[in-house]
Design a protein around this motif. Structure first.
Motif, short mmCIF file in Angstrom:
data_model
loop_
_atom_site.label_atom_id
_atom_site.label_comp_id
_atom_site.label_asym_id
_atom_site.label_seq_id
_atom_site.Cartn_x
_atom_site.Cartn_y
_atom_site.Cartn_z
N PRO A 151 0.79 -1.23 0.00
CA PRO A 151 0.00 0.00 0.00
C PRO A 151 0.83 1.28 0.00
O PRO A 151 0.44 2.28 -0.61
N THR A 152 1.98 1.27 0.67
CA THR A 152 2.82 2.47 0.67
C THR A 152 3.32 2.78 -0.73
O THR A 152 3.19 3.91 -1.23
N ALA A 153 3.90 1.79 -1.40
CA ALA A 153 4.45 2.02 -2.74
C ALA A 153 3.36 2.41 -3.73
O ALA A 153 3.56 3.31 -4.56
N VAL A 154 2.22 1.75 -3.67
CA VAL A 154 1.16 2.00 -4.64
C VAL A 154 0.48 3.35 -4.39
O VAL A 154 0.27 4.15 -5.32
N GLN A 155 0.16 3.64 -3.15
CA GLN A 155 -0.54 4.90 -2.87
C GLN A 155 0.33 6.11 -3.17
O GLN A 155 -0.16 7.11 -3.72
N ALA A 176 2.65 -5.24 -8.97
CA ALA A 176 3.67 -5.02 -7.94
C ALA A 176 4.45 -6.30 -7.65
O ALA A 176 3.91 -7.40 -7.69
N LYS A 177 5.75 -6.12 -7.36
CA LYS A 177 6.64 -7.24 -7.07
C LYS A 177 7.31 -7.01 -5.72
O LYS A 177 7.74 -5.91 -5.41
N SER A 178 7.42 -8.11 -4.94
CA SER A 178 8.02 -8.01 -3.62
C SER A 178 9.07 -9.07 -3.41
O SER A 178 8.97 -10.18 -3.94
N GLY A 179 10.07 -8.74 -2.58
CA GLY A 179 11.04 -9.71 -2.14
C GLY A 179 10.45 -10.63 -1.08
O GLY A 179 9.39 -10.34 -0.50
N VAL A 180 11.15 -11.72 -0.78
CA VAL A 180 10.60 -12.76 0.09
C VAL A 180 10.47 -12.33 1.55
O VAL A 180 9.69 -12.92 2.29
N SER A 181 11.22 -11.31 1.98
CA SER A 181 11.08 -10.88 3.38
C SER A 181 9.70 -10.33 3.66
O SER A 181 9.29 -10.24 4.82
N ARG A 239 14.95 -8.08 -0.04
CA ARG A 239 14.22 -6.83 0.23
C ARG A 239 13.82 -6.16 -1.06
O ARG A 239 14.50 -6.27 -2.06
N GLY A 240 12.74 -5.42 -1.00
CA GLY A 240 12.38 -4.54 -2.10
C GLY A 240 10.98 -4.76 -2.63
O GLY A 240 10.49 -5.89 -2.69
N ILE A 241 10.34 -3.66 -3.00
CA ILE A 241 9.07 -3.69 -3.73
C ILE A 241 9.21 -2.78 -4.94
O ILE A 241 9.73 -1.66 -4.85
N HIS A 242 8.76 -3.28 -6.08
CA HIS A 242 8.68 -2.48 -7.31
C HIS A 242 7.23 -2.51 -7.76
O HIS A 242 6.70 -3.57 -8.11
N ALA A 243 6.58 -1.36 -7.76
CA ALA A 243 5.20 -1.25 -8.21
C ALA A 243 5.16 -0.49 -9.53
O ALA A 243 5.65 0.63 -9.62
N THR A 244 4.59 -1.13 -10.54
CA THR A 244 4.37 -0.49 -11.84
C THR A 244 2.88 -0.19 -11.93
O THR A 244 2.05 -1.11 -11.89
N VAL A 304 3.57 4.81 -13.81
CA VAL A 304 4.35 5.28 -12.67
C VAL A 304 5.14 4.10 -12.11
O VAL A 304 4.59 3.03 -11.88
N LEU A 305 6.43 4.31 -11.90
CA LEU A 305 7.30 3.31 -11.29
C LEU A 305 7.62 3.76 -9.88
O LEU A 305 8.10 4.87 -9.66
N SER A 306 7.35 2.90 -8.90
CA SER A 306 7.52 3.25 -7.49
C SER A 306 8.26 2.13 -6.79
O SER A 306 7.83 0.97 -6.83
N VAL A 307 9.39 2.45 -6.14
CA VAL A 307 10.18 1.43 -5.45
C VAL A 307 10.42 1.83 -4.00
O VAL A 307 10.64 3.01 -3.69
N ILE A 308 10.36 0.83 -3.12
CA ILE A 308 10.68 1.03 -1.70
C ILE A 308 11.39 -0.22 -1.18
O ILE A 308 11.34 -1.29 -1.81
N ASP A 309 12.02 -0.09 -0.03
CA ASP A 309 12.44 -1.25 0.75
C ASP A 309 11.23 -1.61 1.62
O ASP A 309 10.78 -0.82 2.44
#
Length: 342
Positions: A151-155, A176-181, A239-244, A304-309
């Motif tokens: 929700p953080t990355a997408v919003q 959206a793509k997420s790491g295993v953590s 770690r990591g999230i990439h939301a397209t 929109v490309l949005s990335v976070i840890d």
């Protein structure tokens, strides 16, 4: 000094909170709870904390949480709602990193989380802890619902578009793509190394628990109902999230300027130059969301490309950011880290 307690200190968000808070100049860590590991020095479980933290795990009953100024819940869904009322009555502020207080519609929450809510009246009071939209409310809150990672990355990616009325709200898509953590520290087959490494897959396409949380926020930004599709994927990252994010442009507007102006005063949102492609590795270990906005071929689709840890801006870092706001500290206290690269 701010006296801090952490409930549920044995997971990835718990240890990330500890990593950040041990370096916080205004924090005194008073307790980290775990019924199973009570008595074990925390640094024995998490050796990265050796030399930084001497506390041992304690049971919630023995932790003295009622004597803290703020308590973080880094627990599974359904735990914080059982203990929050007593802490609030004792004058303790609560920041919940799980989902117990995020969704305002109790029936929707119970539908998605498959349990009865223990304190629906507190849900109405809870402030959704996305500082970029709720900073003023966070400052005066007793109870903060820390947003989820997806929700953080997408919003943050959709926010400027919806506030400006720049897109068709009937068809918003988040891929959206997420790491295993993001799946936590519990042993589960799908996040074993032999299952997740060298592999890439979508999951929960028919319905993910973060969908109603995201939709709730998007409708607040837009001021009306939205049509929203969310497809999460598991990637072989730690770690990591990439939301397209995809939407149809409905207004003649300079999208790059729109994003730059909206986030000009936000220390933890970085709008990259036109044409850029943010990478998850650029935010690893940092409390920042990096965003780039594209309009392919100059058409009517905005991407929109949005990335976070997911463990920092998507969880523990944002929780510390919320604590800093609560106690009128500079927001970047203990959070001014550069991303780890490579």
């Amino acid at each position: 000094m701010i006296k801090v307690g952490i409930v549920g200190g044995t997971g990835y968000t718990g240890v990330e909170l500890l990593r950040l808070l041990t370096r916080h100049p205004q924090v005194e860590l008073k307790a980290i709870t775990s019924r199973k590991e009570a008595g074990m020095p925390v640094a024995d479980m998490f050796p990265n904390l050796r030399g930084w933290l001497k506390l041992a795990f304690s049971t919630p009953e023995e932790a003295g949480l009622e004597n803290c100024d703020v308590v973080f819940f880094a627990t599974p869904n359904g735990v914080a709602m059982q203990q929050t009322r007593a802490l609030l009555d004792a004058g303790v502020k609560v920041i919940d990193l799980a989902a117990d207080f995020r969704i305002k519609d109790i029936a929707v929450w119970e539908q998605w989380y498959k349990m009865e809510h223990a304190c629906p009246d507190l849900v109405a009071e809870a402030v959704y802890g996305l500082p970029e939209i709720n900073r003023a409310s966070i400052r005066g809150a007793r109870l903060i619902a820390n947003p989820g990672c997806y929700p953080t990355a997408v919003q943050l990616g959709f926010l400027p578009l919806l506030e400006a009325g720049a897109v068709d709200t009937s068809f918003l898509v988040a891929d959206a793509k997420s790491g295993v953590s993001g799946g936590g520290r519990k042993p589960e087959t799908h996040i074993l190394f032999a299952e997740a490494a060298d592999n890439f897959k979508a999951y929960a396409v028919g319905g993910h628990r973060h969908w109603p949380e995201i939709k709730q926020g998007l409708e607040i930004f837009a001021g009306k109902p939205v049509g929203f599709t969310f497809v999460p994927h598991l990637t072989p990252l730690i770690r990591g999230i990439h939301a397209t994010l995809y939407a149809k442009v409905s207004a003649d507007i300079d999208l790059q300027s729109l994003f730059e102006q909206r986030y000009a005063d936000e220390a933890f949102v970085d709008v990259m130059p036109a044409g850029a492609h943010p990478e998850t590795r650029s935010v690893r270990g940092a409390n920042i969301c990096r965003i780039a906005v594209h309009r392919p071929q100059g058409g009517d689709t905005v991407v929109v490309l949005s990335v976070i840890d997911n463990l920092v801006k998507g969880a523990a870092g944002q929780a510390v950011q919320n604590m800093n706001i609560l106690f009128d500290l500079p927001e970047d206290t203990a959070l001014a880290d550069v991303g780890m690269l490579p």
